[in-house]
Write an enzyme that holds these catalytic residues in place. Structure first.
Site, PDB file in Angstrom:
ATOM      1  N   SER A   1       1.359  -4.190  -7.163  1.00 49.30           N
ATOM      2  CA  SER A   1       0.833  -5.390  -6.589  1.00 49.30           C
ATOM      3  C   SER A   1       1.620  -6.592  -6.868  1.00 49.30           C
ATOM      4  CB  SER A   1      -0.715  -5.239  -6.967  1.00 49.30           C
ATOM      5  OG  SER A   1      -1.042  -6.508  -6.245  1.00 49.30           O
TER       6      SER A   1
ATOM      7  N   HIS B   1      -5.607  -0.712  -1.160  1.00 48.79           N
ATOM      8  CA  HIS B   1      -4.773  -1.371  -2.014  1.00 48.79           C
ATOM      9  C   HIS B   1      -5.066  -0.704  -3.517  1.00 48.79           C
ATOM     10  CE1 HIS B   1      -2.208  -4.547  -3.791  1.00 48.79           C
ATOM     11  NE2 HIS B   1      -2.906  -4.647  -4.988  1.00 48.79           N
TER      12      HIS B   1
END
Length: 269
Positions: A121, A238
């Protein structure tokens, strides 16, 4: 009982002391030949805290070293530590990561042919900019659902990150974003580490075009070179409902391959 955990601090490029965690088996020698993963995040004031991860034993008992660079931008040393890797000071995050990587090499934990970076990320900025600034330090890198095109991040479905990174509509913050943009620092005539980059089709936090643009650029400049650039597209978001075992298997398989790791498959971990 066979695992050594070191919690030390090492000087970064500007003398700031950076916490560095180093984990390895007591059976290995510090001779510069050990396959090593160094991981970092460095954003939102979030700390990479200690926890037990059984999967790491596979890596450690195969002779690998696992290191965590607690770079500026995280929360390991409080709010000032966070702000020391934020917007105008964001470069400290990847420069700290580079300094920790150099420490591992200089102190014979590993070598550039055996060292890999790992970021997830926002950690894609830290690791991505480290490998674009110092590709000579790393043989491989894994970037999972990473922010690789910071200048365009506010054009994503999730644009709440403007407060963290900045807006390209502001001339000053544009420069901050350009400095941390991995895509815009990928150069031709450069031998980059081999890369495994992932993206999630259902990722609403880091749209899949973010890692995809980075992959396309790395593949373009790496054409007919010796490094491998792989793009793994997942059908989930995610985080959350992911196939953790498959993800870990893919990462370790990639790194075993690229760092030339050989071990006894019959060993019980």
């Amino acid at each position: 009982k066979d695992i050594i955990v070191k919690e030390i601090e090492i000087p970064s490029y500007d003398g700031t002391m950076i916490p560095l965690s180093i984990i390895y088996s007591d059976k290995i020698k510090l001779d510069g030949k050990n396959p090593t993963i160094i991981e970092a995040y460095g954003a939102y004031g979030e700390s990479l805290n200690s926890f037990f991860d059984l999967s790491k034993l596979v890596w450690l008992r195969a002779g690998g070293i696992y290191a965590i660079a607690h770079v500026r931008g995280g929360g390991e040393k409080g709010h000032k530590w966070y702000k020391a890797g934020f917007k105008a000071t964001k470069a400290n995050s990847w420069k700290d990561f580079i300094a920790c990587s150099e420490y591992l090499i200089e102190n014979k934990y590993t070598s550039p042919k055996k060292l890999s970076g790992k970021g997830t990320s926002a950690g894609g900025i830290t690791v991505g900019r480290a490998i674009t600034e110092r590709p000579d330090l790393y043989k491989a890198a894994v970037i999972e659902v990473g922010v690789l095109n910071a200048l365009r991040l506010e054009n994503s479905r999730n644009n709440i990150n403007v407060a963290e990174w900045g807006t390209s509509k502001d001339s000053i913050e544009f420069n901050y974003l350009y400095g941390m943009d991995v895509y815009h620092h990928i150069k031709s005539n450069t031998e980059y580490p081999s890369l495994l980059i992932t993206g999630g089709m259902l990722d609403s936090r880091v749209d899949i075009w973010q890692p995809a643009k980075g992959v396309a650029k790395f593949q373009e400049v790496s054409y007919k070179k010796n490094n491998i650039v792989l793009f793994k597209i997942n059908d989930y978001g995610h985080s959350g409902d992911i196939d953790a075992i498959k993800d870990i298997s893919d990462i370790f398989s990639f790194l075993f391959w690229q760092l030339n790791v050989k071990f006894n498959c019959n060993e019980k971990f």
